[in-house]
Design an enzyme around this catalytic site. Structure first.
Site, PDB file in Angstrom:
ATOM      1  N   PRO A 207      -3.843   0.590  18.863  1.00 49.58           N
ATOM      2  CA  PRO A 207      -3.612   0.095  17.496  1.00 49.58           C
ATOM      3  C   PRO A 207      -3.692   1.163  16.394  1.00 49.58           C
ATOM      4  CG  PRO A 207      -5.733  -0.667  18.331  1.00 49.58           C
ATOM      5  CD  PRO A 207      -5.052   0.004  19.469  1.00 49.58           C
TER       6      PRO A 207
ATOM      7  N   TYR B  95       4.437   6.582  10.006  1.00 48.36           N
ATOM      8  CA  TYR B  95       3.552   5.466   9.641  1.00 48.36           C
ATOM      9  C   TYR B  95       4.334   4.358   8.934  1.00 48.36           C
ATOM     10  CZ  TYR B  95      -0.844   3.160   8.431  1.00 48.36           C
ATOM     11  OH  TYR B  95      -1.873   2.255   8.333  1.00 48.36           O
TER      12      TYR B  95
ATOM     13  N   TYR C  60      -9.103   5.750   7.497  1.00 47.45           N
ATOM     14  CA  TYR C  60      -9.247   6.127   8.914  1.00 47.45           C
ATOM     15  C   TYR C  60     -10.252   7.272   8.987  1.00 47.45           C
ATOM     16  CZ  TYR C  60      -4.833   3.653  10.018  1.00 47.45           C
ATOM     17  OH  TYR C  60      -3.847   2.713  10.189  1.00 47.45           O
TER      18      TYR C  60
ATOM     19  N   LYS D 230       1.380   0.005  15.086  1.00 46.97           N
ATOM     20  CA  LYS D 230       2.797  -0.104  15.456  1.00 46.97           C
ATOM     21  C   LYS D 230       3.163  -1.324  16.305  1.00 46.97           C
ATOM     22  CE  LYS D 230       4.501   3.323  13.348  1.00 46.97           C
ATOM     23  NZ  LYS D 230       4.232   2.690  12.056  1.00 46.97           N
TER      24      LYS D 230
ATOM     25  N   HIS E 228       0.842  -1.203   0.000  1.00 47.85           N
ATOM     26  CA  HIS E 228       0.000   0.000   0.000  1.00 47.85           C
ATOM     27  C   HIS E 228       0.877   1.254   0.000  1.00 47.85           C
ATOM     28  CE1 HIS E 228      -4.068  -1.717   1.588  1.00 47.85           C
ATOM     29  NE2 HIS E 228      -3.538  -2.451   0.644  1.00 47.85           N
TER      30      HIS E 228
HETATM   31  P1  RFL Z   1       1.912 -11.785  21.666  1.00 47.58           P
HETATM   32  O1  RFL Z   1       1.484 -11.865  20.262  1.00 47.58           O
HETATM   33  O2  RFL Z   1       0.917 -11.380  22.686  1.00 47.58           O
HETATM   34  O3  RFL Z   1       2.537 -13.207  22.052  1.00 47.58           O
HETATM   35  C1  RFL Z   1       2.868 -13.539  23.379  1.00 47.58           C
HETATM   36  C2  RFL Z   1       2.784 -15.047  23.506  1.00 47.58           C
HETATM   37  O4  RFL Z   1       3.189 -15.417  24.833  1.00 47.58           O
HETATM   38  C3  RFL Z   1       2.273 -16.384  25.344  1.00 47.58           C
HETATM   39  N1  RFL Z   1       2.320 -16.319  26.834  1.00 47.58           N
HETATM   40  C4  RFL Z   1       2.942 -17.220  27.606  1.00 47.58           C
HETATM   41  N2  RFL Z   1       3.633 -18.331  27.307  1.00 47.58           N
HETATM   42  C5  RFL Z   1       4.159 -19.038  28.332  1.00 47.58           C
HETATM   43  N3  RFL Z   1       4.001 -18.692  29.643  1.00 47.58           N
HETATM   44  C6  RFL Z   1       3.315 -17.572  29.986  1.00 47.58           C
HETATM   45  N4  RFL Z   1       3.171 -17.231  31.281  1.00 47.58           N
HETATM   46  C7  RFL Z   1       2.755 -16.784  28.949  1.00 47.58           C
HETATM   47  N5  RFL Z   1       2.028 -15.646  28.923  1.00 47.58           N
HETATM   48  C8  RFL Z   1       1.779 -15.384  27.639  1.00 47.58           C
HETATM   49  C9  RFL Z   1       0.931 -15.975  24.750  1.00 47.58           C
HETATM   50  O5  RFL Z   1      -0.006 -17.050  24.743  1.00 47.58           O
HETATM   51  C10 RFL Z   1       1.355 -15.542  23.346  1.00 47.58           C
HETATM   52  O6  RFL Z   1       1.314 -16.618  22.427  1.00 47.58           O
HETATM   53  O7  RFL Z   1       3.155 -10.783  21.846  1.00 47.58           O
HETATM   54  P2  RFL Z   1       4.354 -10.462  20.816  1.00 47.58           P
HETATM   55  O8  RFL Z   1       4.936 -11.709  20.243  1.00 47.58           O
HETATM   56  O9  RFL Z   1       5.238  -9.502  21.519  1.00 47.58           O
HETATM   57  O10 RFL Z   1       3.631  -9.712  19.573  1.00 47.58           O
HETATM   58  C11 RFL Z   1       3.027  -8.452  19.714  1.00 47.58           C
HETATM   59  C12 RFL Z   1       1.833  -8.319  18.776  1.00 47.58           C
HETATM   60  O11 RFL Z   1       1.001  -9.442  18.926  1.00 47.58           O
HETATM   61  C13 RFL Z   1       1.024  -7.032  19.035  1.00 47.58           C
HETATM   62  O12 RFL Z   1       1.880  -5.945  19.285  1.00 47.58           O
HETATM   63  C14 RFL Z   1       0.120  -6.653  17.828  1.00 47.58           C
HETATM   64  O13 RFL Z   1      -0.841  -7.636  17.583  1.00 47.58           O
HETATM   65  C15 RFL Z   1      -0.585  -5.308  18.090  1.00 47.58           C
HETATM   66  N6  RFL Z   1      -1.521  -4.924  17.014  1.00 47.58           N
HETATM   67  C16 RFL Z   1      -1.061  -4.369  15.829  1.00 47.58           C
HETATM   68  N7  RFL Z   1       0.262  -4.221  15.612  1.00 47.58           N
HETATM   69  C17 RFL Z   1       0.710  -3.742  14.410  1.00 47.58           C
HETATM   70  O14 RFL Z   1       1.928  -3.609  14.231  1.00 47.58           O
HETATM   71  N8  RFL Z   1      -0.129  -3.387  13.381  1.00 47.58           N
HETATM   72  C18 RFL Z   1      -1.472  -3.509  13.526  1.00 47.58           C
HETATM   73  O15 RFL Z   1      -2.181  -3.250  12.554  1.00 47.58           O
HETATM   74  C19 RFL Z   1      -1.995  -3.981  14.791  1.00 47.58           C
HETATM   75  N9  RFL Z   1      -3.302  -4.124  14.967  1.00 47.58           N
HETATM   76  C20 RFL Z   1      -2.893  -5.109  17.183  1.00 47.58           C
HETATM   77  C21 RFL Z   1      -3.767  -4.689  16.133  1.00 47.58           C
HETATM   78  C22 RFL Z   1      -3.413  -5.701  18.337  1.00 47.58           C
HETATM   79  C23 RFL Z   1      -4.758  -5.869  18.464  1.00 47.58           C
HETATM   80  N10 RFL Z   1      -5.215  -6.508  19.658  1.00 47.58           N
HETATM   81  C24 RFL Z   1      -6.265  -7.420  19.729  1.00 47.58           C
HETATM   82  C25 RFL Z   1      -4.436  -6.414  20.881  1.00 47.58           C
HETATM   83  C26 RFL Z   1      -5.117  -4.841  16.241  1.00 47.58           C
HETATM   84  C27 RFL Z   1      -5.634  -5.408  17.416  1.00 47.58           C
HETATM   85  C28 RFL Z   1      -7.134  -5.510  17.485  1.00 47.58           C
HETATM   86  C1  PHB Z   2      -5.802  -4.042  11.021  1.00 45.18           C
HETATM   87  O1  PHB Z   2      -5.964  -4.318   9.812  1.00 45.18           O
HETATM   88  O2  PHB Z   2      -6.057  -4.850  11.915  1.00 45.18           O
HETATM   89  C2  PHB Z   2      -5.303  -2.700  11.386  1.00 45.18           C
HETATM   90  C3  PHB Z   2      -4.875  -1.838  10.397  1.00 45.18           C
HETATM   91  C4  PHB Z   2      -4.415  -0.561  10.722  1.00 45.18           C
HETATM   92  C5  PHB Z   2      -4.410  -0.165  12.050  1.00 45.18           C
HETATM   93  C6  PHB Z   2      -4.824  -1.040  13.053  1.00 45.18           C
HETATM   94  C7  PHB Z   2      -5.275  -2.312  12.722  1.00 45.18           C
HETATM   95  O3  PHB Z   2      -3.992   1.079  12.354  1.00 45.18           O
END
Ligand code: RFL
Ligand code: PHB
Length: 390
Positions: free
Chosen positions: A292, A385, A200, A296, A72
């Site tokens: 989110p 971004y 957005y 990042k 994109h």
């Molecule tokens: P994770 O993915 O949470 O993985 C951590 C893992 O550790 C396990 N765990 C344990 N294992 C053993 N013993 C324990 N005591 C434990 N406690 C936990 C868990 O089960 C899990 O498998 O962390 P990690 O690897 O640091 O990754 C981070 C990302 O997952 C997170 O930052 C992103 O998903 C955030 N996020 C977004 N980031 C982006 O860069 N771009 C996006 O567009 C974006 N959109 C989002 C998001 C997060 C969202 N939610 C639901 C929080 C959109 C959403 C809706």
């Molecule tokens: C997503 O597709 O989940 C998403 C995209 C952009 C954002 C946050 C989440 O800023």
């Protein structure tokens, strides 16, 4: 059991670290609390910075991303009846790639399996021992049996609610937090995305975002109350509320269908310092959370892992070199705080705050107006971004 690096958590942070270490001939074992299917069932991030894409290429896990990821060159911001495209390519020469975290995780799990690397799923009650003596060990329970792993270092990649951060002594750990008074209600639907790029929206009823996972899979979000009851959000109610918030052309064009996933995410900013204590490193969501809005979270996890794999590689492959281990926390935190600032700023500019005064609303509108009128303002947004360098 013994290994060089004990990794807690098999999210993107833990899996990417294991893969980068493997390529350098460094052994690791991953302990994961959940099952493989549970980890793969979580729908999370969707937008990868160019630096993250390059790191995944360096890790040798980019074949499918390079084939299926959607590049994109810009996105839209709307408010009132105004709609503006932020041209990332023109403003920065860079782009972002839309490729879901679920797919990144799957590619990394496949690479781990191909490398014959150990991942213990459903490891209960993981604990870190021996930090003070610089002889770390991990203990856990699997199928009712107590297990133990000795290691040189521990990588705490266990997300916001993991055990690693809690293992830092109170006297060492400092945390900084802001909780926002709203959440995001998100759905995934097997429909054609309403636009080729993300939209957005700052609407007086609240924020909305049109995103996607593929040309046939849409991801939509609307701002909701932080204590919203998911049960009360039927698909029809979601689509109605989304369409009210979108510009009319998008509201008319949007393809609607049944949701295949629906969830509410709270919005939080959080930083833990330092990100290393003796032989324990924190990485990804274990150390910091961003709302989110700036996309990042996953990208910060990737940059932490860049610094951590570099530090451990220097230690093992350059005769015990420790300077990059010593600077790990500072190297990460400089970038983390900038991403925290950007995510907080995007969130503040685009959401409706329940306690917003007329002054706050005036500032918010001026911020958007400035962005619409000033290429310099758009360039600063675009630079953040697409991701600051690491
Ligand atoms: P994770 O993915 O949470 O993985 C951590 C893992 O550790 C396990 N765990 C344990 N294992 C053993 N013993 C324990 N005591 C434990 N406690 C936990 C868990 O089960 C899990 O498998 O962390 P990690 O690897 O640091 O990754 C981070 C990302 O997952 C997170 O930052 C992103 O998903 C955030 N996020 C977004 N980031 C982006 O860069 N771009 C996006 O567009 C974006 N959109 C989002 C998001 C997060 C969202 N939610 C639901 C929080 C959109 C959403 C809706
Ligand atoms: C997503 O597709 O989940 C998403 C995209 C952009 C954002 C946050 C989440 O800023």
């Amino acid at each position: 059991m013994r290994t060089q690096v004990g990794i807690i958590g098999s999210g993107p942070s833990g899996l990417l670290l294991a893969q980068l270490l493997h390529l350098q001939g460094i052994d690791s074992v991953i302990l994961e609390r959940r099952s493989r299917d549970y980890v793969l069932g979580r729908i999370r991030a969707g937008v990868l910075e160019q630096g993250t894409v390059e790191l995944l290429r360096a890790a040798g896990v980019s074949d499918r991303m390079d084939r299926e990821g959607l590049v994109h060159g810009g996105f839209d911001i709307c408010f009132g009846d105004r709609r503006m495209r932020v041209d990332l390519k023109e403003l920065t020469g860079k782009a972002v790639t839309v490729y879901g975290q679920t797919e990144v995780t799957k590619d990394l799990m496949d690479a781990r399996a191909a490398a014959g690397g150990a991942v213990v799923y459903e490891a209960e009650n993981v604990r870190i021992e021996g930090l003070d003596e610089d002889r770390p060990a991990l203990t856990w329970v699997k199928d009712g049996a107590a297990e133990r792993l000795e290691c040189d270092f521990v990588a705490g990649c266990d997300g916001f609610r993991g055990v690693s951060r809690q293992s830092l002594p109170d006297a060492v750990l400092k945390t900084h937090e802001r909780v926002y008074p709203f959440g995001w209600l998100g759905i995934l639907s097997e429909t054609k995305p309403v636009s080729d790029e993300l939209i957005y929206v700052n609407h007086w009823r609240g924020f909305a975002l049109c995103s996607m996972r593929s040309p046939t899979l849409s991801r939509y979000y609307i701002q909701c109350a932080f204590d919203e009851d998911l049960e009360e959000w039927t698909d029809d109610r979601f689509w109605d509320e989304l369409r009210v918030r979108l510009p009319s052309a998008a509201a008319e064009a949007i393809e609607m269908g049944p949701s295949i996933e629906k969830s509410i995410a709270p919005l939080r900013s959080f930083v833990a310092e330092p990100m290393r204590h003796r032989r324990l490193f924190l990485a990804g969501d274990a150390a910091h959370i961003v709302p989110p809005t700036g996309a990042k979270g996953l990208n910060l996890a990737a940059s932490d892992i860049h610094y951590l794999s570099r530090a451990l590689t220097a230690y093992y492959n350059q005769g015990g070199r420790e300077d990059l281990i010593d600077s790990y926390s500072d190297d990460c935190l400089r970038r983390v705080w900038k991403a925290e600032r950007f995510s907080w700023w995007m969130t503040t500019m685009l959401h409706k705050f329940p306690d917003q005064s007329s002054f706050d609303r005036g500032i918010q509108l001026a911020e958007l107006d400035y962005l619409f009128d000033s290429e310099a303002a758009r360039a600063a947004l675009a630079e953040n971004y697409v991701g600051l360098p690491f």
